[in-house]
Enzyme design. Structure first.
Site, short mmCIF file in Angstrom:
data_model
loop_
_atom_site.label_atom_id
_atom_site.label_comp_id
_atom_site.label_asym_id
_atom_site.label_seq_id
_atom_site.Cartn_x
_atom_site.Cartn_y
_atom_site.Cartn_z
N ASP A 128 0.85 -1.19 0.00
CA ASP A 128 0.00 0.00 0.00
C ASP A 128 0.88 1.24 0.00
O ASP A 128 1.82 1.33 0.81
CB ASP A 128 -0.85 0.05 1.29
CG ASP A 128 -2.11 -0.80 1.18
OD1 ASP A 128 -2.29 -1.47 0.15
OD2 ASP A 128 -2.90 -0.79 2.14
N LYS A 180 -7.76 1.04 -5.23
CA LYS A 180 -9.00 0.57 -4.62
C LYS A 180 -10.18 1.41 -5.06
O LYS A 180 -10.06 2.62 -5.23
CB LYS A 180 -8.89 0.67 -3.09
CG LYS A 180 -7.92 -0.33 -2.46
CD LYS A 180 -7.96 -0.22 -0.95
CE LYS A 180 -6.83 -0.95 -0.27
NZ LYS A 180 -6.96 -2.40 -0.28
#
Lengths: 208, 323
Positions: free
Chosen positions: B47, B104
């Site tokens: 991430d 996302k």
């Protein structure tokens, strides 16, 4: 018939898919042999043939240089004539020079044994990835289903490099003596002819 | 341990035909989409929220980066609504790194997903880390040329997502907590579910097998395929709470194909070292000596302190549609 030993570099990528492809190809050729994932210098030294699988070339190169002397062992074995098949990331690893389509020159670690220049991500990002039928004369008349995933293309091939196939005007598979490199992923298709070609080379090498 | 790449190809909106002079290329097939996930295997997806973090991730040996507006730990702290990341940040990162980029979108938010597809992200994560946009439905992912990854807590969730067109599964875990317990629970749940399915299948008890289909609300054909393979039919990563090299090795030992690391790296005080060491431990997960060497590279005093998953105000794994 001798028992040949094939290894698939087990650092990162589609390792199991290549192991399965080799197992099927050995069966098709009616040959005795073993295939396993290899991550240590000692196990690589004993091989008759090595596959550098698909994955991310930067990651594989990075880890190879951290962990012991695997990098040197592989390079030495290829120079001595051990057959090697590099698909996609594996092809990049084998090349003498690589640059990225968007980012340009990359500082990644390469074996530099295949006399070609590679353009990474040459067809674009993942939504541009594709399947297509390829004509690969060395494998016979039947077309080969090429699976291209964020694939590189091959440029500036040297004199000793044979072009196995092109997609339009772009070179996507080559053979330079004991080295086979493909832009696409034969391990993701159900056609085992490229793995069989590599095994035949490995059998020859094992006799020496 | 094989994975089915050759699913029956029906008429799908995500499949595109493109002519390259005389050649006809086919894009967005199941094989091409699932194949992308296969290239991530044995790797670490990190991430990131900025170009600098993405560069650190790439240099450390990340196999891909996942771009978010806030790391899951900060999503918890900030509260409010979490949405897809800024387009500008995604584009900046895309122009700086050579490894794949994922981003996302909110659960059920077909428009955020289409935007991500148009920019050209390599994979879309329909994620419970963001606030769900549709409490009843997930996205019908067969409509996209870009592959999707989805979270799951158990076999039923995983197979329902695959049936909707997902090309990769990750465990939900409990993101942003630095606590591995929920990810371990979900991995073991899926493994145990498959074990049961497998024994029924190999006993050739079809009547018992179809009950799985009814209970899990998944087609009988997908149940049979999964039972036959004795694993999920797509690549399966661990996610949610991975903080140290040892955590990564643990989930790999439980049979995962790779790992996602969220807050564990960039919320730690030693992100460069930590990123490298997690990559090393993921590749050599079954070699305790190398995992020890990897663990030696990090300082436990610099790990994300973490949260007790039992007293959380927000349980991300519970969010979104039940079916």
């Amino acid at each position: 018939m001798s028992n040949i030993k094939i290894g698939v570099l087990g650092i990162q990528g589609d390792i199991e898919e290549n192991i399965l492809s080799i197992a099927e190809a050995l069966k098709n050729l009616n040959l005795q042999g073993t295939v396993e994932s290899v991550r240590y210098s000692e196990s690589i030294a004993e091989l008759d043939g090595l596959i550098l699988p698909g994955g991310e070339s930067t990651v594989i190169g990075n880890l190879l240089s951290i962990q012991g002397n695997i990098f040197q062992t592989i390079k030495k074995k290829i120079t001595e004539g051990m057959p090697v098949l590099g698909t996609c990331a594996g092809l990049i690893m084998l090349s003498k020079r690589t640059y990225d389509k968007v980012v340009g020159e990359t500082k990644q670690k390469l074996f530099g044994v295949l006399d070609v220049v590679i353009e990474r991500n040459a067809f674009g990002r993942q939504h541009e990835s594709f399947e297509v039928d390829l004509d690969i004369p060395i494998l016979g008349k039947e077309l080969f289903r090429g699976i291209f995933i964020r694939s590189p293309i091959i440029n500036n091939v040297g004199e000793s490099v044979n072009i196995l196939t092109k997609l339009n005007d772009k070179i996507v598979a080559v053979k330079q003596n004991n080295i086979i490199g493909t832009s696409f992923h034969p391990e993701l298709s159900t056609d085992r002819r490229l793995h069989e070609l590599f095994i035949k080379d490995s059998v020859e090498f094992s006799k020496n | 341990m094989t994975i089915s790449l050759v699913a029956t190809e029906e008429e799908r909106n995500g499949i595109k035909f493109k002519n390259l002079h005389n050649e006809q290329l086919v894009q967005g097939t199941t094989l091409v989409k699932r194949g992308f996930a296969h290239m991530q295997k044995h790797g670490v997806i990190m991430d990131v929220t900025t170009v600098e973090q993405a560069q650190i991730a790439e240099d450390a040996g990340a196999v891909a980066v996942m771009v978010l507006d806030k790391l899951p730990y900060d999503v918890r702290k900030a509260g409010g609504v979490a949405r897809t990341a800024s387009i500008k940040v995604i584009e900046e990162i895309m122009n700086e790194i050579t490894i794949p980029l994922m981003a996302k979108c909110r659960i059920g938010h077909i428009s955020e997903a289409k935007i991500l597809e148009v920019i050209g992200v390599d994979m879309i994560d329909e994620s419970e880390v963001l606030t769900p946009a549709d409490e009843e439905n997930h996205i019908w992912k067969w409509d996209y040329t870009t592959p999707f990854v989805n979270g799951a807590k158990n076999l039923g969730e995983a197979l329902r997502r695959i049936e909707e067109g997902s090309s990769m599964i990750r465990t939900k875990g409990e993101p942003g907590t630095g606590n591995i317990a929920e990810a371990v629970r979900h991995i073991k749940q899926v493994n145990n579910d498959i074990r049961k399915l497998r024994s029924v299948y190999f006993d050739k008890d079809e009547q018992e097998l179809i009950k799985f289909s009814r209970e899990l609300k998944v087609s009988y054909s997908l149940i049979k395929e999964t039972a036959k393979l004795s694993r999920l039919p797509v690549v399966n990563f661990a996610a949610g709470g991975i903080s140290t090299p040892a955590d990564a090795a643990l989930v790999m030992n439980l049979g995962c194909d790779g790992v996602f690391v969220g807050s564990g790296i960039f919320k730690a005080e030693d992100p460069e070292q930590r990123a490298k060491s997690v990559v090393l431990a993921t590749t050599y997960y079954d070699d305790p000596t190398i995992v020890m060497e990897a663990q030696k590279l990090v300082d436990e005093k610099k790990s994300l302190l973490g949260l007790d998953t039992k007293s959380l105000e927000l349980r991300m794994q519970e969010r979104g549609p039940m079916i």
